[in-house]
Design an enzyme around this catalytic site. Structure first.
Site, mmCIF file in Angstrom:
data_model
loop_
_atom_site.group_PDB
_atom_site.id
_atom_site.type_symbol
_atom_site.label_atom_id
_atom_site.label_comp_id
_atom_site.label_asym_id
_atom_site.label_seq_id
_atom_site.Cartn_x
_atom_site.Cartn_y
_atom_site.Cartn_z
ATOM 1 C CD GLN A 139 25.299 35.190 44.180
ATOM 2 O OE1 GLN A 139 25.413 36.079 45.022
ATOM 3 N NE2 GLN A 139 24.838 33.987 44.476
ATOM 4 C CG HIS A 189 30.811 28.528 44.561
ATOM 5 N ND1 HIS A 189 29.486 28.838 44.493
ATOM 6 C CD2 HIS A 189 31.315 29.320 45.536
ATOM 7 C CE1 HIS A 189 29.213 29.780 45.386
ATOM 8 N NE2 HIS A 189 30.302 30.083 46.033
ATOM 9 C CB THR A 246 24.814 31.005 42.727
ATOM 10 O OG1 THR A 246 25.450 32.219 42.324
ATOM 11 C CG2 THR A 246 25.881 29.994 43.099
ATOM 12 C CB ALA A 299 29.922 36.818 49.991
ATOM 13 C CE1 TYR A 346 33.477 33.057 52.825
ATOM 14 C CE2 TYR A 346 34.334 35.209 52.185
ATOM 15 C CZ TYR A 346 33.373 34.219 52.091
ATOM 16 O OH TYR A 346 32.304 34.382 51.244
ATOM 17 N NE ARG A 369 34.377 30.525 48.308
ATOM 18 C CZ ARG A 369 35.168 31.087 49.217
ATOM 19 N NH1 ARG A 369 36.465 30.948 49.122
ATOM 20 N NH2 ARG A 369 34.671 31.812 50.199
HETATM 21 C C1 LIG Z 1 35.693 34.798 48.996
HETATM 22 C C2 LIG Z 1 34.752 34.305 47.932
HETATM 23 C C3 LIG Z 1 33.402 34.582 48.038
HETATM 24 C C4 LIG Z 1 32.518 34.136 47.054
HETATM 25 N N1 LIG Z 1 31.199 34.469 47.138
HETATM 26 C C5 LIG Z 1 30.363 34.091 46.153
HETATM 27 C C6 LIG Z 1 29.005 34.488 46.184
HETATM 28 O O1 LIG Z 1 28.568 35.214 47.071
HETATM 29 N N2 LIG Z 1 28.193 34.054 45.197
HETATM 30 C C7 LIG Z 1 28.664 33.258 44.170
HETATM 31 O O2 LIG Z 1 27.894 32.878 43.291
HETATM 32 N N3 LIG Z 1 29.957 32.887 44.107
HETATM 33 C C8 LIG Z 1 30.813 33.296 45.056
HETATM 34 N N4 LIG Z 1 32.123 32.951 44.973
HETATM 35 C C9 LIG Z 1 32.624 32.187 43.808
HETATM 36 C C10 LIG Z 1 33.105 33.124 42.685
HETATM 37 O O3 LIG Z 1 32.020 33.781 42.096
HETATM 38 C C11 LIG Z 1 33.841 32.371 41.583
HETATM 39 O O4 LIG Z 1 33.021 31.346 41.094
HETATM 40 C C12 LIG Z 1 35.196 31.799 42.001
HETATM 41 O O5 LIG Z 1 35.821 32.610 42.971
HETATM 42 C C13 LIG Z 1 36.107 31.668 40.788
HETATM 43 O O6 LIG Z 1 37.292 31.043 41.124
HETATM 44 P P1 LIG Z 1 38.672 31.813 41.460
HETATM 45 O O7 LIG Z 1 38.525 32.388 42.819
HETATM 46 O O8 LIG Z 1 39.675 30.711 41.386
HETATM 47 O O9 LIG Z 1 38.889 32.857 40.400
HETATM 48 C C14 LIG Z 1 33.009 33.378 45.956
HETATM 49 C C15 LIG Z 1 34.387 33.124 45.856
HETATM 50 C C16 LIG Z 1 35.254 33.581 46.824
HETATM 51 C C17 LIG Z 1 36.722 33.280 46.680
HETATM 52 C C1 LIG Z 2 25.099 28.485 50.532
HETATM 53 C C2 LIG Z 2 26.450 29.075 50.330
HETATM 54 C C3 LIG Z 2 26.563 30.454 50.904
HETATM 55 C C4 LIG Z 2 27.914 31.019 50.667
HETATM 56 C C5 LIG Z 2 27.905 32.526 50.585
HETATM 57 C C6 LIG Z 2 29.116 33.131 50.037
HETATM 58 C C7 LIG Z 2 29.766 32.292 49.003
HETATM 59 O O1 LIG Z 2 29.224 32.030 47.951
HETATM 60 C C8 LIG Z 2 31.084 31.759 49.246
HETATM 61 O O2 LIG Z 2 31.679 32.007 50.310
HETATM 62 O O3 LIG Z 2 31.603 31.004 48.389
#
Ligand SMILES: Cc1cc2nc3c(=O)[nH]c(=O)nc-3n(C[C@H](O)[C@H](O)[C@H](O)COP(=O)(O)O)c2cc1C
Ligand SMILES: CCCCCCC(=O)C(=O)O
Length: 413
Positions: free
Chosen positions: A141, A298, A170, A92, A35, A301
């Protein structure tokens, strides 16, 4: 998570975030690792996020008395003064890495005086996390939920009451990205963990990914139809379909006009927009009243092969032209990366995954170690670059390798 009962500390031989990551991977459960690391499709953007920093070389200046260096950001962010131009991005389900999850992260942020953003899909509540992190917990967020704007409104009311400063919308996730690794590992949040911001026991938005990408049933068709922009944009937020009983679904019909207006009408908090990669989207965000912009893909991802935040930063900074702060995240792993982002015009940067490495290895202490390490590295880089404060970091202090070749014999070189 580390199973020891004694309070964990970071072993002395761990010197960098890279070392910490290796340590974390010794114990992290495979499903959690998948994840955390999972990127969209083939992971090109994840790799790009990490490699982009090394394409820039720095050109230091000497003999500038850097015995005392001030690391505080050039300007206040969220009306507060911070110890570093660095914050913790929302991510998250942090209980996957440590039982204290977001509470530990917020407490570490507080102890280092840096800001923290809480994900909609956290395992602790808005109030619990605020209590743990106090003034450091600035942003909630927000994913706008399909057919359940009542829940979004409730979250915003609670954030307002708890003293948050901003809603961080977001905008890069109208649907979950194609994340094959996550599907292969059959990711589900363990039953004992909850999305505690919601009183009902909801399923998570990533179940949505499994349905939309790999099932071939009628639910898939219903969601695919929902992404049709002609039908979706015409609906009011309240009219968006509540597709499945107990599952939270991110609203794929989000659009500037309807949803920024809706947010402004429904909260007194600042609205920040996270996930901007195009200067014209930065312009849209400002036009609709955003108080700040987070340049981000993001963490790679969502959309594979999309640009890194650093590569588009200069164009966005130029477009924004000082009207609102411009923040950046994605791939920051060293103090020098913070320096480079600031040199290209960012006001502030955020980290995601490194926080999980700290949580996994040593909970709150581990997160604090991550922040301290980045702080120490940033300070050394500032001194070696001849910068006494963040305002002295300049674009001219950096050059790309190809730019360096073409500079031969020209100008001051
Ligand atoms: C495990 C995980 C969960 C995340 N969940 C969210 C989220 O719930 N909402 C969101 O806007 N971004 C989420 N992100 C993105 C982060 O806010 C951020 O943009 C990103 O992790 C930055 O890159 P880095 O991991 O290389 O530092 C998530 C990233 C990770 C790795
Ligand atoms: C519509 C995207 C939901 C993802 C929720 C958590 C997240 O932002 C992440 O895993 O990245």
């Amino acid at each position: 998570m580390n199973g020891n009962s004694t309070p964990p500390t970071i072993p002395r031989e761990i010197l960098s975030l890279k070392d910490l990551e290796a340590k974390c991977l010794e114990t992290m459960a495979p499903m959690v690792r998948d994840y955390l690391y999972d990127g969209a499709e083939e992971g090109h953007t994840i790799r790009e996020n990490l490699e982009v920093w090394d394409r820039w070389l720095v050109i230091p200046r000497m003999m500038r008395d850097t015995s005392n260096v001030n690391l505080t950001p050039r300007t206040h962010q969220f009306n507060q003064s911070w110890s570093l131009p660095l914050g913790i991005a929302p991510s998250a389900m942090q209980q996957l890495a440590h039982p204290s999850g977001e509470k530990a992260t917020a407490a570490a942020a507080r102890s280092m005086n840096i800001p923290f953003g809480l994900s909609t899909f956290s395992n602790y509540t808005i109030e619990e996390v605020k209590d743990a992190g106090r003034d450091s917990v600035v942003g909630l967020q927000m994913y706008l939920l399909e057919g359940r704007r009542d829940l979004n409104i409730e979250l915003m009311r609670r954030a307002e009451a708890a003293g948050y400063k901003a809603i961080v919308l977001t905008v890069d996730s109208p649907v979950p990205g194609n994340r094959p690794g996550l599907i292969k590992s059959n990711f589900v949040m363990p039953k004992h963990m909850k999305f505690r911001n919601f009183s009902e026991d909801f399923g998570g938005p990533l179940d949505q990914a499994q349905d939309t990408q790999f099932n071939d049933d009628s639910t898939t068709v219903a969601i695919a139809n929902d992404t049709n922009p002609d039908s979706a944009a015409a609906r009011t937020p309240e009219q968006t379909t509540k597709s499945r009983g107990n599952q939270l679904i991110v609203d794929s019909s989000i659009n500037w006009e309807r949803d920024m207006t809706w947010l402004r009408e429904n909260t007194s908090l600042e609205i920040w927009v996270k996930g901007i990669l195009h200067p014209l989207d930065a312009e849209e965000a400002i036009a609709y009243g955003a108080s700040g912009i987070m340049v981000s893909n993001h963490g790679g991802r969502q959309l594979d092969t999309c640009v890194s935040a650093l590569d588009v930063l200069p164009a966005i900074v130029k477009q924004v032209n000082g009207r609102v702060p411009v923040h950046l995240d994605g791939g920051i792993r060293r103090g020098g990366d913070i320096f480079k982002a600031l040199a290209l015009g960012a006001d502030f940067v955020w980290i995601g995954r490194p926080v999980w490495w700290g949580l996994e290895v040593a909970g709150e202490e581990g997160v604090r170690w991550v922040i301290q390490t980045l702080k120490r590295e940033f300070e050394v880089v500032m001194k070696l670059m001849g910068c006494r404060h963040v305002g002295e970091i300049k674009r001219e202090m950096m050059v790309t390798k190809s730019g360096l070749l073409s500079m031969g014999g020209s100008g001051v070189f």
